[in-house]
Structure formats: C-alpha cells, structure tokens
Write an enzyme that holds these catalytic residues in place. Sequence first.
Site, PDB file in Angstrom:
ATOM      1  N   ARG A  42       0.811  -1.223   0.000  1.00 48.53           N
ATOM      2  CA  ARG A  42       0.000   0.000   0.000  1.00 48.53           C
ATOM      3  C   ARG A  42       0.847   1.277   0.000  1.00 48.53           C
ATOM      4  O   ARG A  42       0.325   2.362  -0.203  1.00 48.53           O
ATOM      5  CB  ARG A  42      -0.955  -0.018   1.206  1.00 48.53           C
ATOM      6  N   ALA A  82      41.859  47.373   0.129  1.00 45.60           N
ATOM      7  CA  ALA A  82      40.744  46.782  -0.620  1.00 45.60           C
ATOM      8  C   ALA A  82      41.195  46.370  -2.013  1.00 45.60           C
ATOM      9  O   ALA A  82      42.056  47.018  -2.613  1.00 45.60           O
ATOM     10  CB  ALA A  82      39.606  47.797  -0.706  1.00 45.60           C
TER      11      ALA A  82
END
Length: 464
Positions: A18, A431
């Site tokens: 099932r 940076a």
Amino acid sequence: MSNKPLHVVILAAGKGRRMRSDLPKVLHQIAGKSLLGHVVDSALELKPAKIHVVVGHGKDLVIDSFAEHACNDRLNWVEQTEQLGTGHAVSQALPFIDSDNKSANVLMLTADVPLIRSSTLSAMVSAMSSSPLALLTALVDDPFGLGRITRDESGAVSGIVEQKDANSEQSKINEINSGIICADLEQLKIWLSQVSSDNVQQEFYLTDVVGLAYAAGNPIAALHPDNNAEVTGINSRLQLSQVERMFQAEQAERLMNDGVTIMDPARIDLRGDIDVGSDSVIDVNVVLQGRVRIGRNVYIAPNCIITDSILADNVTVHANTVIEGSELGAEVNVGPFARLRPGTKLADKVKIGNFVETKNAQLDVGAKVNHLSYVGDATVGRNTNIGAGVITCNYDGANKHKTTIGKDVFVGSNSQLVAPVEIEDGATIGAGSTITAKVEANKLAISRGKQRQIDGWKRPTKAR
Ligand code: UD1
Ligand code: MG
C-alpha cells in the site's frame, strides 16, 4: 517484572504494497529515522537478550541500513523467504530463541508501528508474571482494516478476528489489536503449531494464538497505551505523514516543557537527538537534525536548518541560515543567509553576516565577517575584521591550503587571500588586493594597480 530472559521479535518482512514504493516499507522514515529503526531503539531500552528481526522483502537493503547502528551486534536477522503471514514470520525466529533459552518471554513487535514507547513495552513484560499472553489493544474511532479484540460474557479477551474475516457484528468492535503481543516461549510454540491458514487471506495469523490460548483456559492480559499515537500503524503514505506530524507534535511539546518557546509547533521539524536550553525561541520552519545542542536564550529565526552542531548561550541565528557540523560560542550572531559548513568553530561574540560561507574555519573572539565572503581552511584571530567579498583561495585545483590570519587584522573588501598564506597580527590589507605572500605584523599590504586618470578620453559611439 518476570525474571525470564526477554527476546524481542520484530516483524519486518512484508512488502508494504500500500506504500507503492520500491523501498521496503520498514525503511521509510519518521523524523529522519527508519520505521524499523524507531522500533529497534524502543526495544533496545528494555535491554533484551536479543532482538530478532524477521526480514524478507528488500532484506539486503534493510540489513545494510543497520550497518552503522551502534547496537548492530544485538540484532539477529532472520529470513522469511515467503511471506505466509505474521504467525509464520514469528515461527521463523523461534528456533534462534530456543537454542539459547528453554524458557523466555517473547515480545513481538511490528516494524510498521514506530511510535511505541519502551515504557508501554515494559508494562507488557511485567504483565507476564500473571498470564502467559499479554496483548496491547486500543479503543479507536475508526477500527477499519485492523484486527478486532473479541471478549466473552465475563469481559475476558477470547480472541482476535481480522478485518477480512470479521462478520458484521465483529466489524463494529472498536477495540483493536495493535499487533504488539508478548507470550511465554513454551506456550507460544504450542499455540503456533496449531495455527492454520484457514482464513480469507490464507495466511498463518499470529493473532490466532489468542483464541487458542483462551480455549486452553489461559488468562490473557490486555493493556492499553497511554496515547493511541503509540499504536498507530503505517500502511500508506498518508498514514506515514500523519504519524510524522504526531511525532513532531510530541517532540515540540517536549521542548516547550523544557522551557523553549516555539512560535508554531506545527512548523518545526526535529530529526534526531536534539536538546535546547530554556528561554530559547525557535521561529517557524526550522529544521534541527542529527545531534544538535542549543544553549539557553538562543534565537533561531525562520527557515534555518541546523545539523550536527553545538550553539552556546545567547546565540542569534538570523533567517535562512544553514549550519552543519559547527560549534558556535556565546553571543555569536549569524546570518541572515549564512552557510556554516563542517569544521566551523566560532568563539564568543563572532559575527557572520549575510551571504558568508565558512568551512573548516576557526574564528577567535569578536572576529567579524559581515558580507559576501568565503572563509575556508582558515584561522582568524581575535577582533579581526574581514571586509565584504573577501575570498580565501584555498584550492589550487588539486589540494587545499591554509590561510592564517592573526588578531586585529583588517582585510579590505574584495581581496583574495591565495593560500597557503599568512597575515600577521595588526596587518591591514588594502581593498581589492590579491595577497600571495606573507604580510608582516602591523604593515599595510596593497596589491591593486595604482589609479590613473586619462584626460580627453572619449567614450566610443555606436557605428551607424
Ligand atoms: C496486523 C495484525 C492485525 C493488527 C495490525 C496492527 C495479523 C494477522 N494482523 O495486520 O490484527 O490490527 O497488524 O497494525 O497479525 N509481516 C511479516 N511476514 C509476513 C506478514 C507480515 O514479516 O508474512 C510483517 C509486516 O512486514 C509488518 C507486520 O508483519 O511489519 C504486520 O503485517 P501487515 O501486513 O502490516 O499486517 P496488518 O494487516 O497491518
Ligand atoms: Mg500493518
């Protein structure tokens, strides 16, 4: 409790038609653990002499799924080559019990009833001191599909009749068989030898032993679980989902009893061994899985997934954060949209912001990585600040290399740190730098091209 040795038999050979699945039914999961795994773990709490698991459909998959289980050596795998019924399945296991013990109690469980509690099981074993057979039964609103308990005029249990064999009167009975039965080994052997397959399904029903025991004049104990969720069986996907929610509701309740605020107990999933300290708040759609330890006064925002991790007190995890195999110190602040991968260790007061990924990275007290960075195979010292868009280039295409960053370092935005590389205490990275060599303490390293300005420059125009 009876002093005879206890043997557990778990029935797990059926296909579970099932479910409409290629996977054997007993390997479907509730809260990340197989149905069979839940039943085995409950049974182990009784410290039985042995657990015999009857397997058939997909037996190799089922056995393999326990290869890593800590108590694998306590399991005896018994093969049922043809699924001729639950009585036949139990019969396959009896010779293994017999060879060890002439006298024993046999507790029979079905692998598709996963929420059974060990306290309920031990009550059944205790009942064996006054009867050779104990059943776990429940009164339910909708008994359809289940075996019904029949009782005589005096109210004593007299048998079990399966749905397919029940007449219209019997179909109305709402006391059902949970499938969990405990029996004296000697008696069980006698009863099972008398079971026939003379029924609608032409199967050897374990449930027939009840009528046989009654006919022979035995007293039969019938116990009920504290909560019917414990005996809910799973035969379909719908029942699987219902039992999952029952289990999750129980776990959410456990956390709330421990002093945790759960914004919506219907929108949390706990899949594993989870512990949360009091005054912590868990917002909606949070999944905690594996072994998770969360301290006190922690806030977990919506949509976070935390796996195999430890979070100390006063941590804040913002929305949509994924954490795995990590350790977070007190007052750490993570996310939103952060991803902490295995080997991440954040000391107290570390801050990890949005779109930051860490892996095998140890950050010391007060370090900050606030935006859009990847920090992998790295150590970062106290109070160091890693700017937006910084990448540790840890992989050269073949091997991983380490980045070592000291304390009080400032790494400017959009820098690449090409590992192996070291940045000493107090250094500053301008940076946009690509750092390929050691930066000494308190120095500024900058590797981008110098800015130029071109006078009289004209933008190109489109050709006609
Ligand atoms: C069974 C009981 C029923 C009870 C219900 C509770 C019988 C005859 N019926 O029905 O009274 O109300 O459980 O959930 O016992 N299995 C084997 N070998 C087999 C057949 C089954 O190992 O030959 C295993 C299955 O894998 C499963 C368990 O036994 O784990 C129960 O089998 P299932 O077919 O689900 O029985 P139910 O119809 O649910
Ligand atoms: Mg069943």
